[in-house]
Design a protein around this motif. Structure first.
Motif, PDB file in Angstrom:
ATOM      1  N   VAL A  82       0.857  -1.183   0.000  1.00  0.00           N
ATOM      2  CA  VAL A  82       0.000   0.000   0.000  1.00  0.00           C
ATOM      3  C   VAL A  82       0.894   1.234   0.000  1.00  0.00           C
ATOM      4  CG1 VAL A  82      -1.831   1.290   1.170  1.00  0.00           C
ATOM      5  CG2 VAL A  82      -1.780  -1.215   1.325  1.00  0.00           C
ATOM      6  N   VAL A  83       0.616   2.157  -0.906  1.00  0.00           N
ATOM      7  CA  VAL A  83       1.274   3.461  -0.891  1.00  0.00           C
ATOM      8  C   VAL A  83       0.328   4.447  -0.220  1.00  0.00           C
ATOM      9  CG1 VAL A  83       2.065   5.413  -2.282  1.00  0.00           C
ATOM     10  CG2 VAL A  83       2.713   3.089  -2.919  1.00  0.00           C
ATOM     11  N   ASN A  84       0.728   4.923   0.957  1.00  0.00           N
ATOM     12  CA  ASN A  84      -0.026   5.932   1.689  1.00  0.00           C
ATOM     13  C   ASN A  84       0.673   7.276   1.502  1.00  0.00           C
ATOM     14  OD1 ASN A  84      -1.798   3.985   3.494  1.00  0.00           O
ATOM     15  ND2 ASN A  84       0.293   3.226   3.630  1.00  0.00           N
ATOM     16  N   ALA A 111       5.436   3.528  15.934  1.00  0.00           N
ATOM     17  CA  ALA A 111       5.005   4.909  15.702  1.00  0.00           C
ATOM     18  C   ALA A 111       3.588   5.163  16.193  1.00  0.00           C
ATOM     19  CB  ALA A 111       5.107   5.232  14.214  1.00  0.00           C
ATOM     20  N   GLY A 112       2.933   4.148  16.713  1.00  0.00           N
ATOM     21  CA  GLY A 112       1.565   4.316  17.207  1.00  0.00           C
ATOM     22  C   GLY A 112       0.577   4.624  16.107  1.00  0.00           C
ATOM     23  N   LEU A 113       0.762   3.996  14.939  1.00  0.00           N
ATOM     24  CA  LEU A 113      -0.123   4.232  13.807  1.00  0.00           C
ATOM     25  C   LEU A 113      -1.378   3.376  13.901  1.00  0.00           C
ATOM     26  CD1 LEU A 113       2.640   4.315  11.066  1.00  0.00           C
ATOM     27  CD2 LEU A 113       1.198   6.241  11.752  1.00  0.00           C
ATOM     28  N   THR A 114      -2.408   3.813  13.196  1.00  0.00           N
ATOM     29  CA  THR A 114      -3.686   3.124  13.231  1.00  0.00           C
ATOM     30  C   THR A 114      -3.897   2.356  11.933  1.00  0.00           C
ATOM     31  OG1 THR A 114      -4.560   4.974  14.529  1.00  0.00           O
ATOM     32  CG2 THR A 114      -6.160   3.414  13.606  1.00  0.00           C
ATOM     33  N   PRO A 115      -3.950   1.029  11.985  1.00  0.00           N
ATOM     34  CA  PRO A 115      -4.188   0.270  10.757  1.00  0.00           C
ATOM     35  C   PRO A 115      -5.639   0.393  10.306  1.00  0.00           C
ATOM     36  CG  PRO A 115      -4.106  -1.215  12.634  1.00  0.00           C
ATOM     37  CD  PRO A 115      -3.767   0.155  13.158  1.00  0.00           C
ATOM     38  N   ARG A 122      -3.777  -7.858   1.422  1.00  0.00           N
ATOM     39  CA  ARG A 122      -3.575  -8.154   2.842  1.00  0.00           C
ATOM     40  C   ARG A 122      -2.959  -7.004   3.647  1.00  0.00           C
ATOM     41  NH1 ARG A 122       0.265 -11.647   3.451  1.00  0.00           N
ATOM     42  NH2 ARG A 122      -0.321 -12.310   5.545  1.00  0.00           N
ATOM     43  N   PRO A 123      -1.948  -6.296   3.145  1.00  0.00           N
ATOM     44  CA  PRO A 123      -1.345  -5.243   3.969  1.00  0.00           C
ATOM     45  C   PRO A 123      -2.361  -4.151   4.301  1.00  0.00           C
ATOM     46  CG  PRO A 123       0.069  -5.769   2.104  1.00  0.00           C
ATOM     47  CD  PRO A 123      -1.247  -6.455   1.868  1.00  0.00           C
ATOM     48  N   PRO A 124      -2.344  -3.648   5.525  1.00  0.00           N
ATOM     49  CA  PRO A 124      -3.295  -2.610   5.904  1.00  0.00           C
ATOM     50  C   PRO A 124      -2.898  -1.246   5.363  1.00  0.00           C
ATOM     51  CG  PRO A 124      -1.834  -3.054   7.731  1.00  0.00           C
ATOM     52  CD  PRO A 124      -1.485  -4.052   6.654  1.00  0.00           C
ATOM     53  N   ARG A 125      -3.886  -0.385   5.241  1.00  0.00           N
ATOM     54  CA  ARG A 125      -3.646   1.031   4.977  1.00  0.00           C
ATOM     55  C   ARG A 125      -3.318   1.727   6.300  1.00  0.00           C
ATOM     56  NH1 ARG A 125      -8.266   3.467   3.982  1.00  0.00           N
ATOM     57  NH2 ARG A 125      -9.607   1.742   4.631  1.00  0.00           N
ATOM     58  N   LEU A 126      -2.960   3.000   6.224  1.00  0.00           N
ATOM     59  CA  LEU A 126      -2.746   3.806   7.419  1.00  0.00           C
ATOM     60  C   LEU A 126      -3.910   4.781   7.555  1.00  0.00           C
ATOM     61  CD1 LEU A 126       1.064   4.626   7.069  1.00  0.00           C
ATOM     62  CD2 LEU A 126      -0.024   2.719   8.262  1.00  0.00           C
ATOM     63  N   ALA A 127      -4.613   4.721   8.682  1.00  0.00           N
ATOM     64  CA  ALA A 127      -5.760   5.608   8.889  1.00  0.00           C
ATOM     65  C   ALA A 127      -5.335   7.068   8.909  1.00  0.00           C
ATOM     66  CB  ALA A 127      -6.459   5.234  10.200  1.00  0.00           C
ATOM     67  N   GLU A 128      -4.068   7.326   9.228  1.00  0.00           N
ATOM     68  CA  GLU A 128      -3.568   8.707   9.283  1.00  0.00           C
ATOM     69  C   GLU A 128      -3.367   9.310   7.895  1.00  0.00           C
ATOM     70  OE1 GLU A 128      -2.689   6.785  13.146  1.00  0.00           O
ATOM     71  OE2 GLU A 128      -2.506   6.177  11.043  1.00  0.00           O
ATOM     72  N   ALA A 129      -3.375   8.501   6.865  1.00  0.00           N
ATOM     73  CA  ALA A 129      -3.127   8.984   5.507  1.00  0.00           C
ATOM     74  C   ALA A 129      -4.439   9.400   4.837  1.00  0.00           C
ATOM     75  CB  ALA A 129      -2.447   7.896   4.681  1.00  0.00           C
TER      76      ALA A 129
END
Length: 208
Positions: A82-84, A111-115, A122-129
């Protein structure tokens, strides 16, 4: 000044390239290993490369100690990533994911990121993006020892609703995305800045 790349150390050539090709968009790439560990890392050797089909390219440089980085290994092993894109308010977390963490350690957790669940891979995105591209590997080109270009086909695009002006027509409020770009030297980025516009010219054959 003329520089013949073969006559200079790789780090010297890297400095010249990253000092001149600016600003560079940042791909905040999330991958998932075969063992299920989520890896997140930023890459500024990145851009879109086509739209039929939608295509992106990542330049994945070698790790000076381990060789292939976890991102490259995971993309090779699973064919998915995933490209965020990185907004200014997540720049510090993006920077944290550039840490040289040991193999098997998840930068997502560091980094405390939110999947956020992807829809097709399968790979998750980043909710911060504000924007995420779900990609499958089209091909990988080894351009040097442990240096790889990953060309990915974009399967799906996620854009947070608050950044859309007209969803049905695909109109995005691009300035509102407030994306961060990579600049020169160690640790320099660009955010905002003045914009200017030039119309693309249309060729008219000279009158005879």
């Amino acid at each position: 000044m003329f520089y013949e790349c073969a006559h200079h150390p790789a780090q010297f050539v890297y400095k010249l390239m990253t000092s001149t090709v600016t600003p560079r968009p940042i791909a905040w790439v999330s991958t998932k290993s075969l063992e299920g560990v989520v890896n997140v890392a930023p890459y500024s050797f990145f851009n879109v490369m086509g739209s039929e089909p939608a295509t992106v390219a990542l330049g994945l440089l070698r790790d000076p100690e381990r060789g292939l980085k976890d991102t490259a290994e995971n993309i090779q092993a699973t064919g998915e990533f995933v490209v965020n894109l990185v907004p200014f308010d997540a720049a510090e977390k993006m920077n944290q994911t550039s840490v040289n963490a040991p193999h098997g350690v998840s930068e997502m957790e560091l980094a405390g990121l939110t999947p956020a669940a992807s829809s097709l891979i399968r790979p998750p995105r980043l909710a911060e993006a504000p924007v995420s591209f779900e990609c499958k590997l089209h091909c990988a080109v080894m351009t040097g020892p442990k240096q790889m270009i990953a060309i990915g086909q974009v399967l799906a695009i996620h854009i947070a609703d608050r950044f859309l002006i007209d969803p049905e027509r695909g109109y995005v409020d691009t300035p509102k995305l407030d994306l961060v770009a990579r600049m020169h030297g160690g640790g320099w980025y660009r955010h905002g800045g003045e914009l200017f516009h030039m119309d693309r010219p249309v060729y008219h054959a000279p009158e005879e």
